[in-house]
Design a protein around this motif. Structure first.
Motif, PDB file in Angstrom:
ATOM      1  N   LEU A   1       0.849  -1.192   0.000  1.00 15.36           N
ATOM      2  CA  LEU A   1       0.000   0.000   0.000  1.00 15.36           C
ATOM      3  C   LEU A   1       0.882   1.238   0.000  1.00 15.36           C
ATOM      4  N   LYS A   2       0.517   2.192  -0.823  1.00 12.26           N
ATOM      5  CA  LYS A   2       1.246   3.456  -0.854  1.00 12.26           C
ATOM      6  C   LYS A   2       0.227   4.581  -0.815  1.00 12.26           C
ATOM      7  N   SER A   3       0.302   5.379   0.240  1.00 10.37           N
ATOM      8  CA  SER A   3      -0.597   6.532   0.315  1.00 10.37           C
ATOM      9  C   SER A   3       0.010   7.658  -0.501  1.00 10.37           C
ATOM     10  N   MET A   4      -0.824   8.344  -1.243  1.00  4.61           N
ATOM     11  CA  MET A   4      -0.382   9.409  -2.143  1.00  4.61           C
ATOM     12  C   MET A   4      -1.175  10.673  -1.840  1.00  4.61           C
ATOM     13  N   TYR A   5      -0.553  11.814  -2.083  1.00  5.42           N
ATOM     14  CA  TYR A   5      -1.236  13.086  -1.903  1.00  5.42           C
ATOM     15  C   TYR A   5      -0.753  14.067  -2.950  1.00  5.42           C
ATOM     16  N   ASP A   6      -1.697  14.679  -3.652  1.00  3.51           N
ATOM     17  CA  ASP A   6      -1.388  15.701  -4.637  1.00  3.51           C
ATOM     18  C   ASP A   6      -1.775  17.050  -4.019  1.00  3.51           C
ATOM     19  N   LYS A   7      -0.763  17.816  -3.630  1.00  2.00           N
ATOM     20  CA  LYS A   7      -0.995  19.095  -2.957  1.00  2.00           C
ATOM     21  C   LYS A   7      -1.752  20.081  -3.847  1.00  2.00           C
ATOM     22  N   ASN A   8      -1.402  20.126  -5.130  1.00  2.00           N
ATOM     23  CA  ASN A   8      -2.063  21.059  -6.059  1.00  2.00           C
ATOM     24  C   ASN A   8      -3.559  20.784  -6.190  1.00  2.00           C
ATOM     25  N   ALA A   9      -3.929  19.510  -6.211  1.00  2.00           N
ATOM     26  CA  ALA A   9      -5.339  19.137  -6.349  1.00  2.00           C
ATOM     27  C   ALA A   9      -6.020  18.932  -4.994  1.00  2.00           C
ATOM     28  N   ASP A  10      -5.232  18.921  -3.911  1.00  2.93           N
ATOM     29  CA  ASP A  10      -5.730  18.641  -2.569  1.00  2.93           C
ATOM     30  C   ASP A  10      -6.509  17.323  -2.547  1.00  2.93           C
ATOM     31  N   GLN A  11      -5.918  16.292  -3.174  1.00  2.33           N
ATOM     32  CA  GLN A  11      -6.535  14.978  -3.263  1.00  2.33           C
ATOM     33  C   GLN A  11      -5.569  13.930  -2.715  1.00  2.33           C
ATOM     34  N   SER A  12      -6.116  12.954  -2.006  1.00  5.33           N
ATOM     35  CA  SER A  12      -5.305  11.839  -1.519  1.00  5.33           C
ATOM     36  C   SER A  12      -5.939  10.528  -1.972  1.00  5.33           C
ATOM     37  N   TRP A  13      -5.127   9.483  -2.039  1.00  2.33           N
ATOM     38  CA  TRP A  13      -5.606   8.164  -2.428  1.00  2.33           C
ATOM     39  C   TRP A  13      -4.589   7.131  -1.967  1.00  2.33           C
ATOM     40  N   ILE A  14      -4.953   5.866  -2.097  1.00  2.00           N
ATOM     41  CA  ILE A  14      -4.062   4.764  -1.726  1.00  2.00           C
ATOM     42  C   ILE A  14      -3.898   3.872  -2.948  1.00  2.00           C
ATOM     43  N   TRP A  15      -2.661   3.633  -3.334  1.00  2.35           N
ATOM     44  CA  TRP A  15      -2.339   2.741  -4.434  1.00  2.35           C
ATOM     45  C   TRP A  15      -2.110   1.362  -3.838  1.00  2.35           C
ATOM     46  N   VAL A  16      -2.828   0.333  -4.319  1.00  3.71           N
ATOM     47  CA  VAL A  16      -2.762  -1.027  -3.790  1.00  3.71           C
ATOM     48  C   VAL A  16      -2.163  -1.941  -4.855  1.00  3.71           C
ATOM     49  N   ILE A  17      -1.065  -2.611  -4.500  1.00  3.87           N
ATOM     50  CA  ILE A  17      -0.413  -3.545  -5.416  1.00  3.87           C
ATOM     51  C   ILE A  17      -0.440  -4.932  -4.775  1.00  3.87           C
ATOM     52  N   PRO A  18      -1.277  -5.838  -5.294  1.00  4.63           N
ATOM     53  CA  PRO A  18      -1.391  -7.174  -4.720  1.00  4.63           C
ATOM     54  C   PRO A  18      -0.331  -8.140  -5.257  1.00  4.63           C
ATOM     55  N   ASP A  19       0.006  -9.123  -4.434  1.00  4.62           N
ATOM     56  CA  ASP A  19       0.916 -10.202  -4.841  1.00  4.62           C
ATOM     57  C   ASP A  19       0.330 -11.502  -4.308  1.00  4.62           C
ATOM     58  N   ASP A  20      -0.209 -12.327  -5.216  1.00  7.29           N
ATOM     59  CA  ASP A  20      -0.776 -13.609  -4.797  1.00  7.29           C
ATOM     60  C   ASP A  20       0.116 -14.785  -5.197  1.00  7.29           C
ATOM     61  N   SER A  21       1.381 -14.513  -5.453  1.00 13.15           N
ATOM     62  CA  SER A  21       2.308 -15.563  -5.900  1.00 13.15           C
ATOM     63  C   SER A  21       2.660 -16.546  -4.779  1.00 13.15           C
ATOM     64  N   HIS A  22       2.311 -16.221  -3.537  1.00 16.83           N
ATOM     65  CA  HIS A  22       2.578 -17.108  -2.403  1.00 16.83           C
ATOM     66  C   HIS A  22       1.279 -17.707  -1.868  1.00 16.83           C
ATOM     67  N   TYR A  23       0.267 -17.723  -2.710  1.00 14.81           N
ATOM     68  CA  TYR A  23      -1.069 -18.173  -2.320  1.00 14.81           C
ATOM     69  C   TYR A  23      -1.508 -19.302  -3.241  1.00 14.81           C
ATOM     70  N   ILE A  24      -2.056 -20.366  -2.678  1.00 10.12           N
ATOM     71  CA  ILE A  24      -2.543 -21.509  -3.450  1.00 10.12           C
ATOM     72  C   ILE A  24      -4.067 -21.445  -3.466  1.00 10.12           C
ATOM     73  N   GLU A  25      -4.604 -21.222  -4.657  1.00 16.90           N
ATOM     74  CA  GLU A  25      -6.051 -21.132  -4.811  1.00 16.90           C
ATOM     75  C   GLU A  25      -6.656 -22.531  -4.860  1.00 16.90           C
ATOM     76  N   ILE A  26      -7.741 -22.726  -4.115  1.00 15.78           N
ATOM     77  CA  ILE A  26      -8.472 -23.983  -4.146  1.00 15.78           C
ATOM     78  C   ILE A  26      -9.381 -23.964  -5.364  1.00 15.78           C
ATOM     79  N   GLU A  27      -9.541 -25.115  -6.008  1.00 20.66           N
ATOM     80  CA  GLU A  27     -10.384 -25.194  -7.200  1.00 20.66           C
ATOM     81  C   GLU A  27     -11.789 -24.696  -6.894  1.00 20.66           C
ATOM     82  N   ASN A  28     -12.338 -23.871  -7.785  1.00 21.57           N
ATOM     83  CA  ASN A  28     -13.679 -23.283  -7.676  1.00 21.57           C
ATOM     84  C   ASN A  28     -13.840 -22.373  -6.458  1.00 21.57           C
ATOM     85  N   GLU A  29     -12.741 -21.885  -5.929  1.00 20.91           N
ATOM     86  CA  GLU A  29     -12.799 -20.996  -4.768  1.00 20.91           C
ATOM     87  C   GLU A  29     -13.286 -19.610  -5.194  1.00 20.91           C
TER      88      GLU A  29
END
Length: 107
Positions: A37-65
Motif C-alpha cells: 500500500l502506498k498513500s499518495m497526496y497531490d498538494k495542487n489538487a488537494d486529493q489523496s488516495w491509496i495505491w494497492v499492489i497485490p501479490d498472490d504468488s505465495h497463495y494456493i487457490e483452491i479449485e472453484n474458490e
C-alpha cells in the motif's frame, strides 16, 4: 518498505502524506496474500488516495474458490478503521466499493 502489524496500520497511512507499507494476510495452508500500500497526496489538487499492489504468488487457490481479493493493482479512495466489524477497510476502489483488508485485533 515498512513492515507493520494491524495495531499500527492506520497510524502509518494518513492524509496529506506519502508512505508505504506491506500487509501480509496469512491464509493458513493456502499461503499468504501480500498487499503493498502506498498513500499518495497531490498538494495542487488537494486529493489523496491509496495505491494497492497485490501479490498472490505465495497463495494456493483452491479449485472453484470464490475469492474476495484484489488480483490487479488499483487505486482506492481512502482507508478507515471499522470499530463495529473490527477491520481496517479500503473504500472506493476500482473493483471493490468496500474491502475488508485486515482485522484490527480488537475483536
Amino acid at each position: 518498505m515498512r513492515q507493520t502489524t494491524s495495531s499500527n496500520l492506520f497510524d502509518v497511512i494518513w492524509k496529506n502524506n506519502t508512505s508505504e507499507i506491506r500487509v501480509v494476510k496469512d491464509k493458513g495452508a493456502q499461503g499468504v496474500l501480500i498487499y503493498d500500500l502506498k498513500s499518495m497526496y497531490d498538494k495542487n489538487a488537494d486529493q489523496s488516495w491509496i495505491w494497492v499492489i497485490p501479490d498472490d504468488s505465495h497463495y494456493i487457490e483452491i479449485e472453484n474458490e470464490i475469492q474476495d481479493v484484489f488480483n490487479s493493482p488499483q487505486q482506492c479512495g481512502y482507508m478507515e478503521k471499522d470499530e463495529q466489524e473490527a477491520y481496517y477497510k479500503l473504500f472506493e476502489c476500482r473493483t471493490h466499493w468496500e474491502y475488508r483488508l485486515l482485522p484490527t485485533g480488537n475483536n
